[in-house]
Scaffold this active site. Sequence first.
Site, PDB file in Angstrom:
ATOM      1  N   THR A 245      -9.245   4.186  -6.224  1.00 47.97           N
ATOM      2  CA  THR A 245     -10.635   4.239  -5.760  1.00 47.97           C
ATOM      3  C   THR A 245     -11.559   4.017  -6.948  1.00 47.97           C
ATOM      4  O   THR A 245     -11.316   4.559  -8.027  1.00 47.97           O
ATOM      5  CB  THR A 245     -10.920   5.629  -5.155  1.00 47.97           C
ATOM      6  OG1 THR A 245      -9.975   5.855  -4.112  1.00 47.97           O
ATOM      7  CG2 THR A 245     -12.331   5.707  -4.590  1.00 47.97           C
TER       8      THR A 245
ATOM      9  N   ARG B 160      -6.165   5.640   9.376  1.00 50.26           N
ATOM     10  CA  ARG B 160      -5.968   6.635   8.301  1.00 50.26           C
ATOM     11  C   ARG B 160      -7.200   6.703   7.391  1.00 50.26           C
ATOM     12  O   ARG B 160      -7.765   5.695   6.998  1.00 50.26           O
ATOM     13  CB  ARG B 160      -4.743   6.249   7.480  1.00 50.26           C
ATOM     14  CG  ARG B 160      -4.400   7.217   6.342  1.00 50.26           C
ATOM     15  CD  ARG B 160      -4.986   6.777   5.023  1.00 50.26           C
ATOM     16  NE  ARG B 160      -4.659   7.685   3.925  1.00 50.26           N
ATOM     17  CZ  ARG B 160      -5.246   7.651   2.736  1.00 50.26           C
ATOM     18  NH1 ARG B 160      -6.183   6.763   2.490  1.00 50.26           N
ATOM     19  NH2 ARG B 160      -4.907   8.493   1.797  1.00 50.26           N
ATOM     20  N   VAL B 161      -7.645   7.900   7.077  1.00 52.82           N
ATOM     21  CA  VAL B 161      -8.762   8.106   6.145  1.00 52.82           C
ATOM     22  C   VAL B 161      -8.292   9.051   5.045  1.00 52.82           C
ATOM     23  O   VAL B 161      -7.646  10.062   5.335  1.00 52.82           O
ATOM     24  CB  VAL B 161      -9.990   8.705   6.868  1.00 52.82           C
ATOM     25  CG1 VAL B 161     -11.114   8.980   5.870  1.00 52.82           C
ATOM     26  CG2 VAL B 161     -10.487   7.776   7.968  1.00 52.82           C
ATOM     27  N   GLY B 162      -8.623   8.722   3.813  1.00 54.90           N
ATOM     28  CA  GLY B 162      -8.227   9.557   2.677  1.00 54.90           C
ATOM     29  C   GLY B 162      -9.340  10.485   2.236  1.00 54.90           C
ATOM     30  O   GLY B 162     -10.272  10.800   2.988  1.00 54.90           O
ATOM     31  N   ASP B 163      -9.271  10.898   0.994  1.00 53.28           N
ATOM     32  CA  ASP B 163     -10.234  11.862   0.459  1.00 53.28           C
ATOM     33  C   ASP B 163     -11.596  11.249   0.139  1.00 53.28           C
ATOM     34  O   ASP B 163     -12.617  11.953   0.126  1.00 53.28           O
ATOM     35  CB  ASP B 163      -9.694  12.457  -0.847  1.00 53.28           C
ATOM     36  CG  ASP B 163      -9.483  11.361  -1.895  1.00 53.28           C
ATOM     37  OD1 ASP B 163      -8.686  10.440  -1.641  1.00 53.28           O
ATOM     38  OD2 ASP B 163     -10.151  11.404  -2.946  1.00 53.28           O
TER      39      ASP B 163
ATOM     40  N   THR C  45      -9.617  10.227  -7.545  1.00 52.25           N
ATOM     41  CA  THR C  45      -8.869   9.038  -7.160  1.00 52.25           C
ATOM     42  C   THR C  45      -7.399   9.425  -7.158  1.00 52.25           C
ATOM     43  O   THR C  45      -6.988  10.331  -7.883  1.00 52.25           O
ATOM     44  CB  THR C  45      -9.150   7.859  -8.116  1.00 52.25           C
ATOM     45  OG1 THR C  45      -8.282   6.761  -7.780  1.00 52.25           O
ATOM     46  CG2 THR C  45      -8.969   8.213  -9.579  1.00 52.25           C
TER      47      THR C  45
ATOM     48  N   GLY D 257      -4.935  10.619  -1.555  1.00 52.07           N
ATOM     49  CA  GLY D 257      -5.927  11.388  -0.811  1.00 52.07           C
ATOM     50  C   GLY D 257      -5.344  12.591  -0.098  1.00 52.07           C
ATOM     51  O   GLY D 257      -5.986  13.647   0.005  1.00 52.07           O
TER      52      GLY D 257
HETATM   53  N1  GLY Z   1      -7.968   8.291  -2.817  1.00 46.10           N
HETATM   54  C1  GLY Z   1      -8.157   7.330  -1.834  1.00 46.10           C
HETATM   55  C2  GLY Z   1      -7.327   7.477  -0.661  1.00 46.10           C
HETATM   56  O1  GLY Z   1      -6.392   8.271  -0.641  1.00 46.10           O
HETATM   57  O2  GLY Z   1      -7.575   6.781   0.305  1.00 46.10           O
END
Ligand code: GLY
Length: 297
Positions: A149, A177-180, A200, A203
């Site tokens: 990221t 899917r969504v990350g942090d 980064t 996530g």
């Molecule tokens: N750190 C970004 C993600 O896991 O999508």
Amino acid sequence: MKWAVIGTWKMAYDGVCKAAEILEKGGIAAEAVLAGCSDGEDNPNYHSVGLGGRPDRNGRVFLDGAFMDGDTLRFGAVAGLEGFRSPSRIAYALKDEDANNFLAGPGAAIYARAHGFEERDNVTAEGLAIWQKEKDRLRSLSAYDGHDTICFTAKDRHGTVCTAVSTSGLFMKEYGRVGDSPVAGCGFYADSLIGGAAATGMGEEIMKGSLSFLACHLMEEGKSPMEAANEAVWRLDRRLRQKTGSCRPMSLICLDKEGNYGVGTNILFPFAYACEGQKPVLLIAEPADGKTIIRNV
Ligand code: GLY
């Protein structure tokens, strides 16, 4: 008052240079972090953000982005956004909404279109070719490979701290899917009374420890940015190893309200930093016995 900016990975170096130029001329932190993110989003050679970003399992590029203003704690975020140039700038606009500050998927696209944001197909021939090659090798790759990221935290001469992040997310992610990155407190945080932070890495790990908020909380309790970033990352790393036997890669950048930086990481992690009186530099953070050490490139 001293300005400062920090960004994740080698790909943030040009963005840090652009942000530094803005801050040196008296520009505001919001402008600086957005210039940094845009630089990454528009560069087709960076394959984990914006144009040419990593396609998901089905070959489509979905982007996540966020922005937070440390003066007001207002934030905006988008997740799973397809077909737009700059998720970070759309996130910036969303922070001014009374509610509905975090939009996902088609809802985010409807908002972006209604507000005149530039549309763009972020799938490139090169991005697809890399995806195809990696897909064929999938069995030998970990989910983390090739996914980074781009994050910036900046403090301007007026004392405002802002953070912005942008990513195409996890390598070969599932649809939806969504990350942090777009989750406040996990992928990003900013409070001008304390400083700012951004994460980064994997996530699914970062969200288990709300790393960005934790780093800011530790700074507020009196830790230096380096101590705060280190403790946030390694506390979670130890806890996950204790509970599950492993912890996947994660890195954290932070800046205190004076503009001093801190980094915590459990993998080799390049980052870029600049501040008043100091030209932009690319540095490397590396893990060493539960701590992070910084060295010159
Ligand atoms: N750190 C970004 C993600 O896991 O999508």
